[in-house]
Motif scaffolding. Structure first.
Motif, PDB file in Angstrom:
ATOM      1  N   GLU A 170       7.767  -9.124  77.072  1.00  0.00           N
ATOM      2  CA  GLU A 170       9.193  -9.186  77.410  1.00  0.00           C
ATOM      3  C   GLU A 170       9.625 -10.632  77.541  1.00  0.00           C
ATOM      4  OE1 GLU A 170      12.458  -7.517  80.706  1.00  0.00           O
ATOM      5  OE2 GLU A 170      10.346  -6.934  80.827  1.00  0.00           O
ATOM      6  N   VAL A 171      10.738 -10.992  76.913  1.00  0.00           N
ATOM      7  CA  VAL A 171      11.267 -12.353  76.980  1.00  0.00           C
ATOM      8  C   VAL A 171      12.764 -12.315  77.241  1.00  0.00           C
ATOM      9  CG1 VAL A 171       9.508 -13.206  75.369  1.00  0.00           C
ATOM     10  CG2 VAL A 171      11.760 -12.533  74.498  1.00  0.00           C
ATOM     11  N   VAL A 172      13.280 -13.428  77.749  1.00  0.00           N
ATOM     12  CA  VAL A 172      14.723 -13.633  77.886  1.00  0.00           C
ATOM     13  C   VAL A 172      15.139 -14.677  76.870  1.00  0.00           C
ATOM     14  CG1 VAL A 172      16.604 -14.404  79.376  1.00  0.00           C
ATOM     15  CG2 VAL A 172      14.716 -13.080  80.345  1.00  0.00           C
ATOM     16  N   VAL A 173      16.067 -14.338  76.006  1.00  0.00           N
ATOM     17  CA  VAL A 173      16.591 -15.269  75.020  1.00  0.00           C
ATOM     18  C   VAL A 173      17.908 -15.831  75.558  1.00  0.00           C
ATOM     19  CG1 VAL A 173      17.489 -15.550  72.675  1.00  0.00           C
ATOM     20  CG2 VAL A 173      15.481 -14.094  73.099  1.00  0.00           C
ATOM     21  N   MET A 174      17.988 -17.153  75.620  1.00  0.00           N
ATOM     22  CA  MET A 174      19.127 -17.834  76.220  1.00  0.00           C
ATOM     23  C   MET A 174      19.869 -18.624  75.143  1.00  0.00           C
ATOM     24  SD  MET A 174      18.909 -20.305  79.550  1.00  0.00           S
ATOM     25  CE  MET A 174      18.543 -18.887  80.594  1.00  0.00           C
ATOM     26  N   VAL A 175      21.226 -18.582  75.194  1.00  0.00           N
ATOM     27  CA  VAL A 175      22.047 -19.241  74.164  1.00  0.00           C
ATOM     28  C   VAL A 175      23.181 -20.005  74.832  1.00  0.00           C
ATOM     29  CG1 VAL A 175      23.381 -18.935  72.052  1.00  0.00           C
ATOM     30  CG2 VAL A 175      21.492 -17.357  72.571  1.00  0.00           C
ATOM     31  N   HIS A 176      23.320 -21.279  74.486  1.00  0.00           N
ATOM     32  CA  HIS A 176      24.356 -22.146  75.045  1.00  0.00           C
ATOM     33  C   HIS A 176      25.681 -21.983  74.311  1.00  0.00           C
ATOM     34  CE1 HIS A 176      24.258 -24.996  71.657  1.00  0.00           C
ATOM     35  NE2 HIS A 176      22.940 -24.811  71.644  1.00  0.00           N
ATOM     36  N   GLY A 177      26.688 -22.702  74.765  1.00  0.00           N
ATOM     37  CA  GLY A 177      28.023 -22.577  74.206  1.00  0.00           C
ATOM     38  C   GLY A 177      28.449 -23.734  73.322  1.00  0.00           C
ATOM     39  N   LEU A 178      29.738 -23.756  72.988  1.00  0.00           N
ATOM     40  CA  LEU A 178      30.325 -24.745  72.079  1.00  0.00           C
ATOM     41  C   LEU A 178      30.290 -26.138  72.699  1.00  0.00           C
ATOM     42  CD1 LEU A 178      31.929 -25.403  69.476  1.00  0.00           C
ATOM     43  CD2 LEU A 178      34.016 -24.826  70.727  1.00  0.00           C
ATOM     44  N   GLY A 179      29.850 -27.116  71.904  1.00  0.00           N
ATOM     45  CA  GLY A 179      29.836 -28.502  72.339  1.00  0.00           C
ATOM     46  C   GLY A 179      28.651 -28.869  73.198  1.00  0.00           C
TER      47      GLY A 179
END
Length: 338
Positions: free
Chosen positions: A104-113
């Protein structure tokens, strides 16, 4: 609390975007002639992660299209074709005795800029307080369009060998990238579908109905140069309607954390109702969410907000934000709000 004047906020946005562009230019100037083993900048603004394994990363250059493999210390191990980098990663797994990915993993995604470094603090919190294994995905948010970023994310997801369950945590436009990636994966033939299942998804300040502030800058050549094509795609009066049709609503459990002032007025006069200085509380909402909560704070700093971090871990673990267990699901949304 009185809201700041719109022109002051607009000037702050332009100044921030200008600073980010300078950083991107610096990142793009990373000496390509430096050889194997040379230190890189980690791909903050012009490289997109395509494969992530134990913090080793195969990355694609957003302008030239070539690939490279970097280690957890951001040192280049090889470059060229994707196949060449993948073969070198397989060799590194053996030489470095890299452990298999957890189930099990957590995938993290940032935003614009931003870059993945913006999410490091939240990633550390999830690892320390929640005992989660976090994969912090990075992409050049101001270069290319959202569909390109979603494609890179799907590549990362499809190479998570051995993973059986995935949670998501995203900030701002990162939520839109995930929603498009979910749609892209769902459209694949059954034989190409990943074998993992989705568990929970925490959306932090998601522009689930676009961003009205993007309309204000959509005609500005300067803003377009700084923010790239996503500025047009997120603008309700420009590309949002077309983009929205390509987004999936998660079919699994998801919760939304909106930023705001908590007074019904927010931080910016140009945005009706409560807001986080960039998005209205209303525009973050998405029908089907199993829980919704407001955290006091401005948009850009929400990943560093202690309350947001606590909410995130609790939802991933228990499926609700509040310690009491009380939930505020979103059954329907009246309409796209600014």
């Amino acid at each position: 609390m009185k809201k700041p004047r719109n022109q002051h906020f607009a000037a702050l946005v332009i100044e921030s975007l200008f600073f980010l562009t300078l950083l991107a230019a610096y990142a793009n100037a990373e000496p390509a002639l430096f050889g194997i083993g040379s230190k890189t900048l980690g791909g903050r603004f012009v490289w997109s992660d395509e494969v992530i394994y134990d913090d080793w990363r195969i990355q694609r250059h957003s302008t030239f299209g070539h690939y490279r493999l970097i280690d957890p210390n951001d040192r280049r191990h090889t470059f060229g074709t994707f196949e060449n980098c993948l073969a070198e990663l397989e060799r590194a797994k053996q030489v470095e005795k890299l452990p298999p990915l957890p189930k099990e993993v957590v995938v993290m995604v940032h935003g614009l800029g931003a870059s993945r470094q913006m999410m490091n603090g939240l990633a550390d919190y999830l690892e320390e307080e929640g005992n989660y294994y976090v994969i912090n995905f990075g992409y050049p948010s101001t270069v290319g369009d959202i569909s390109e970023h979603a494609k890179s994310l799907t590549n990362v997801l499809r190479h998570l060998d051995g993973v059986e369950k995935i949670d998501f945590v995203a900030h701002s436009m990162g939520n839109i990238v995930i929603r498009m990636a979910l749609a892209d994966l769902a459209s694949l033939p059954p034989s190409e579908q990943p074998e993992f299942t989705y568990n929970r998804f925490v959306m932090i300040a998601p522009p689930n109905h676009g961003a009205s502030m993007a309309d204000n800058f959509a005609e500005s050549k300067i803003a377009q140069a700084f923010a790239g094509e996503p500025l047009q795609q997120l603008a309700p009066g420009k590309g949002w309607q077309s983009l929205e049709q390509r987004l999936a609503t998660p079919s699994f459990e998801f919760g939304i954390i909106a930023g705001g002032h908590g007074d019904g007025e927010g931080y910016l006069a140009a945005i009706p109702g409560d807001d986080d200085g960039l998005l209205s509380v209303d525009t973050t909402q998405l029908a089907g969410a199993s829980d919704f909560v407001l955290a006091k704070g401005i948009h850009q700093l929400l990943p560093q907000n202690d309350q947001v971090r606590e909410y995130t871990v609790r939802f991933l673990q228990q499926g609700h934000f509040l310690p009491s267990g009380t939930k505020h699901p979103i059954a329907a949304v009246a309409g796209a709000a600014p």
